[in-house]
Design an enzyme around this catalytic site. Structure first.
Site, PDB file in Angstrom:
ATOM      1  N   ASP A 115      49.459  18.655  29.207  1.00 44.97           N
ATOM      2  CA  ASP A 115      48.810  18.819  30.511  1.00 44.97           C
ATOM      3  C   ASP A 115      47.553  17.963  30.634  1.00 44.97           C
ATOM      4  OD1 ASP A 115      48.528  20.059  33.009  1.00 44.97           O
ATOM      5  OD2 ASP A 115      47.151  21.548  32.189  1.00 44.97           O
ATOM      6  N   ASP A 116      46.812  17.833  29.544  1.00 42.48           N
ATOM      7  CA  ASP A 116      45.542  17.104  29.602  1.00 42.48           C
ATOM      8  C   ASP A 116      45.756  15.598  29.690  1.00 42.48           C
ATOM      9  OD1 ASP A 116      43.834  19.477  29.234  1.00 42.48           O
ATOM     10  OD2 ASP A 116      44.931  19.588  27.354  1.00 42.48           O
TER      11      ASP A 116
ATOM     12  N   LYS B 174      46.547  29.506  32.163  1.00 42.44           N
ATOM     13  CA  LYS B 174      47.484  28.492  32.663  1.00 42.44           C
ATOM     14  C   LYS B 174      48.804  29.154  33.061  1.00 42.44           C
ATOM     15  CE  LYS B 174      45.184  24.553  31.872  1.00 42.44           C
ATOM     16  NZ  LYS B 174      44.973  23.419  32.780  1.00 42.44           N
TER      17      LYS B 174
ATOM     18  N   ARG C  23      39.726  21.773  21.468  1.00 45.39           N
ATOM     19  CA  ARG C  23      38.939  21.133  22.539  1.00 45.39           C
ATOM     20  C   ARG C  23      39.200  21.928  23.825  1.00 45.39           C
ATOM     21  NH1 ARG C  23      40.077  19.872  27.099  1.00 45.39           N
ATOM     22  NH2 ARG C  23      41.792  18.462  26.727  1.00 45.39           N
TER      23      ARG C  23
ATOM     24  N   TYR D 250      40.603  30.983  36.203  1.00 43.46           N
ATOM     25  CA  TYR D 250      40.796  29.613  35.729  1.00 43.46           C
ATOM     26  C   TYR D 250      39.412  28.966  35.639  1.00 43.46           C
ATOM     27  CZ  TYR D 250      43.452  25.200  35.556  1.00 43.46           C
ATOM     28  OH  TYR D 250      44.004  24.004  35.179  1.00 43.46           O
TER      29      TYR D 250
ATOM     30  N   ASN E  44      35.532  19.565  32.779  1.00 42.36           N
ATOM     31  CA  ASN E  44      35.456  21.000  33.025  1.00 42.36           C
ATOM     32  C   ASN E  44      34.718  21.703  31.894  1.00 42.36           C
ATOM     33  OD1 ASN E  44      37.106  20.991  35.397  1.00 42.36           O
ATOM     34  ND2 ASN E  44      38.852  20.592  34.070  1.00 42.36           N
TER      35      ASN E  44
ATOM     36  N   GLU F  56      48.078  22.250  25.380  1.00 45.96           N
ATOM     37  CA  GLU F  56      46.856  22.378  26.169  1.00 45.96           C
ATOM     38  C   GLU F  56      45.635  22.386  25.261  1.00 45.96           C
ATOM     39  OE1 GLU F  56      47.422  22.924  29.746  1.00 45.96           O
ATOM     40  OE2 GLU F  56      45.374  22.221  29.759  1.00 45.96           O
ATOM     41  N   ASP F  57      44.682  21.550  25.584  1.00 47.28           N
ATOM     42  CA  ASP F  57      43.356  21.569  24.948  1.00 47.28           C
ATOM     43  C   ASP F  57      43.377  21.411  23.429  1.00 47.28           C
ATOM     44  OD1 ASP F  57      42.753  21.812  27.585  1.00 47.28           O
ATOM     45  OD2 ASP F  57      41.474  23.564  27.390  1.00 47.28           O
TER      46      ASP F  57
HETATM   47  O1  LIG Z   1      41.906  23.730  32.545  1.00 52.64           O
HETATM   48  C1  LIG Z   1      41.475  22.953  33.415  1.00 52.64           C
HETATM   49  O2  LIG Z   1      40.764  23.326  34.346  1.00 52.64           O
HETATM   50  C2  LIG Z   1      41.874  21.512  33.366  1.00 52.64           C
HETATM   51  C3  LIG Z   1      42.211  21.127  31.995  1.00 52.64           C
HETATM   52  O3  LIG Z   1      43.343  21.152  31.579  1.00 52.64           O
HETATM   53  C4  LIG Z   1      41.101  20.827  31.077  1.00 52.64           C
HETATM   54  O4  LIG Z   1      39.963  20.643  31.506  1.00 52.64           O
HETATM   55  O5  LIG Z   1      41.380  20.805  29.877  1.00 52.64           O
HETATM   56 MG   LIG Z   2      43.401  21.449  29.491  1.00 50.08          MG
END
Ligand SMILES: O=C([O-])CC(=O)C(=O)O
Ligand SMILES: [Mg+2]
Length: 645
Positions: free
Chosen positions: A359-360, A264, A246, A193, A501, A336-337
């Protein structure tokens, strides 16, 4: 290899089992061949098994004789009980996918990551599964295998090598991978991760070995449903999907963002106990605007600029429609992202028709709210007594801001329009103020309060006088010495959260936060930092990462058969996480519980989320289980090896 009629797997192996029309099978004696097959070939976790694998007596030898069939107890109809694949209803001119489910033995069993146990196959299994001679004589326990793997992984100095060793293991022996990850979660989380997964995505093309997850590109337009059906597992309960625009704070990594859904979902299993076979990682490839990748000969995605506007919306719509058509109403889709604009649009567009979770925006909000609730122990007062300043007004920033405002509103009965005024955001153009309202993107507008324009963060700190400073900018090194010192001059216990991150994008390091605040900061970050000793005292930074929330949150949704996400579920998840911080943790200055207890934490989060869902009438698994924490625990996947008959 023995081919068996796939219809025997149509029964619902979901953890919401007892509401299924198939639940009768559990108690009935099944046709022996089905029983034998289910033992040999499926991934059965506690509580998720509808086929009783212990009651059968049939051996593999007997299974060779023919196809297994499920008999519907009500209709007496055999075969094709659920026409999930559309094969039975397809007319002759319509193509269908030729699915075959087979029992692995011998060499292919060793090459099957779902069932391979390597040297842990015992004598009897080696004998009955044609493995003799294919393995050296020694038989070892899973514990010894874990010990050996950890030894090997620790020998790699470079984090990316450790990541590759872990991915290799996942492809070779899935249960050992999860056992390793669960038993060594604090050591291995930074490998599978953030931060290492970020580097893995950047170099995904060159380290690419075997494909993981499902790739849906613009080329698949018009046939996404067929592509979904190519995935070998049928009982999917959670999808994590990215379009790679992103990735963490690293920007557009196109198709190479696949590392994120894969990572994830590994956590969904290791931390939340959702069965691996119920998890599906997906990357939607609409091109990339990353020139470096477009010119990289090892790049794995479409070599074109990103599609946007209607073309993008149409592909995503086809995807969302196909997902529901293939997996039903209760499939959880975690975004996600995605880049800001798409993330907010997708959540708004599909929030009322699908079970979706970003999640973000939402996961990060919930984890940060949990940290703030527990930080009150140190900083004093309640949330309503504090003033919050953000650097970064994207998904994470505005998502957290809104959840804070909602929680204060809930605690004080003051309308959320008023409580939002406790929260200020700075974006790349400076403080968000009402004079900028016209030119702001819609998700920033609620935060445009009355104030004169301010461009620099340090000036915003001095003017707004926040007690809490939160970095969600995706830009490293932006909490400078000046900024941290300004926070420390204003507050005895400044709360400083550097959430971006991976580690390279963190707004400041733990060491900087503690040193520049003379050891007074309450600090947490998105990616992990080591403890810091400052003037003889050891400070343990927290990891405010959505990994605390999404696995338990998702489990709560799945186990209750929830059909829509509601903001109140995010609030109870945050409260449940905060409630897991013990006095012992507080004594060490922690605002989050350690990850090593994460399965227990996830069970508590899942229970609260499910309870809220029942209360809101959004849960379909009825009647509700009496003890939701116990039920959550009973649903969790165990990575211990199964014995093969
Ligand atoms: O993945 C991770 O560590 C946390 C997260 O969702 C991100 O930064 O987009
Ligand atoms: Mg994320």
């Amino acid at each position: 290899m023995y081919s068996l009629n796939r219809s025997c797997f149509m029964s619902n192996t979901s953890i919401t089992g007892s509401s299924s029309p198939f639940s009768n099978y559990q108690r009935r004696r099944l046709p022996a061949k089905v029983v034998a097959l289910s033992t040999a070939n499926r991934d059965h976790s506690n509580g998720s098994v509808l086929l009783d694998t212990r009651s059968g007596t049939t051996t593999l030898q007997e299974m060779r004789d023919g196809y297994a069939e499920v008999v519907d107890p009500k209709s007496g109809v055999t075969g094709g009980v659920q026409d999930v694949y559309g094969e039975d209803t397809a007319t002759e001119d319509q193509p269908v996918t030729p699915w075959a489910v087979s029992v692995a033995s011998g060499y292919s069993l060793l090459r099957d990551p779902h069932h391979n146990k390597g040297l842990a196959f015992n004598e009897k299994e080696r004998d009955s599964h044609y493995l003799c001679g294919l393995l050296p004589p020694t038989v070892v326990s899973q514990e010894i295998q874990v010990k050996k793997m950890m030894h090997n992984i620790r020998n790699y100095q470079v984090p990316l090598q450790r990541y590759m060793a872990m991915m290799d293991l996942q492809e070779r022996n899935q249960r050992l991978f999860y056992k390793l990850l669960m038993d060594n979660v604090e050591e291995l989380l930074p490998i599978v991760y953030t931060p290492t997964v970020g580097e893995a995505c950047q170099k995904y093309g060159s380290i690419f070995n075997r494909p993981q997850g499902l790739f849906i590109s613009l080329k698949e337009k018009g046939k996404i449903l067929e592509v979904l059906r190519n995935w070998p597992e049928k009982n999917i309960q959670v999808i994590v999907v990215t379009d790679g625009e992103r990735i963490l704070g690293l920007g557009d990594l196109g198709c190479q963002g696949m590392g994120i859904p894969v990572g994830k979902l590994s956590l969904y299993t290791a931390l939340g106990g959702v069965r691996p076979s119920a998890c599906l990682p997906i990357t939607i490839d609409v091109g990339t605007n990353n020139e470096e990748l477009l010119n990289d000969e090892f790049y794995i995605g479409l070599r074109q600029k990103r599609a946007n506007g209607q073309e993008y919306a149409e592909l995503l719509h086809e995807f969302m429609t196909a997902v529901k058509q293939n997996y039903g109403e209760k499939i959880l889709v975690q975004f996600e992202d995605f880049a800001n604009h798409n993330a907010f649009n997708l959540l708004e567009k599909y929030g009322t028709t699908h079970l979706v979770f970003n999640d973000d925006i939402q996961g990060t909000a919930s984890v940060v709210l949990a940290g703030l609730i527990s930080a009150m122990k140190f900083a004093g007062g309640s949330l309503a007594d504090h003033t919050f300043l953000f650097l970064g007004a994207g998904e994470a920033g505005t998502g957290i801001a809104e959840l804070i405002a909602l929680e204060i509103s809930k605690q004080t009965n003051i309308p959320v329009e008023e409580t939002r005024k406790k929260v200020w955001l700075v974006d790349s153009k400076g403080l968000i103020v009402s004079s900028r309202a016209e030119s702001l993107q819609h998700f920033k507008r609620p935060w445009a309060h009355e104030h004169e324009p301010v461009t620099e963060l340090v000036d915003a700190v001095n003017k707004i006088k926040p007690t809490v400073l939160i970095g969600t900018s995706g830009q490293g090194k932006t909490f400078t010495k000046e900024v941290v010192e300004a926070m420390s001059a204003l507050n005895e216990k400044p709360i400083i959260l550097a959430l971006s991150n991976p580690t390279s994008q963190s707004e400041c390091t733990a060491e900087e936060a503690y040193t520049w605040s003379q050891g007074r900061a309450i600090f947490a970050s998105g990616s992990p930092f080591e403890s810091v000793e400052y003037e003889g005292k050891v400070h343990v930074p927290g990891q405010a990462n959505n990994a605390y929330i999404f696995p338990g949150f998702g489990l709560g949704l799945i186990m209750s058969g929830t059909i829509r996400v509601h903001d109140d579920m995010l609030l109870v998840a945050a409260e449940a996480l905060a409630a897991q911080v013990s006095q012992e943790n507080f004594d060490k200055g922690l605002i989050y519980p350690p990850f090593k207890n994460i399965r227990k934490i996830s069970a508590h989060i899942a229970a609260k989320v499910a309870a809220k869902s029942y209360e809101l009438g959004l849960a379909t698994r009825l009647p509700p289980p009496k003890d939701l924490v116990k039920y959550a625990e009973s649903c969790m996947y165990s990575p211990s090896y199964r014995t093969y008959r």
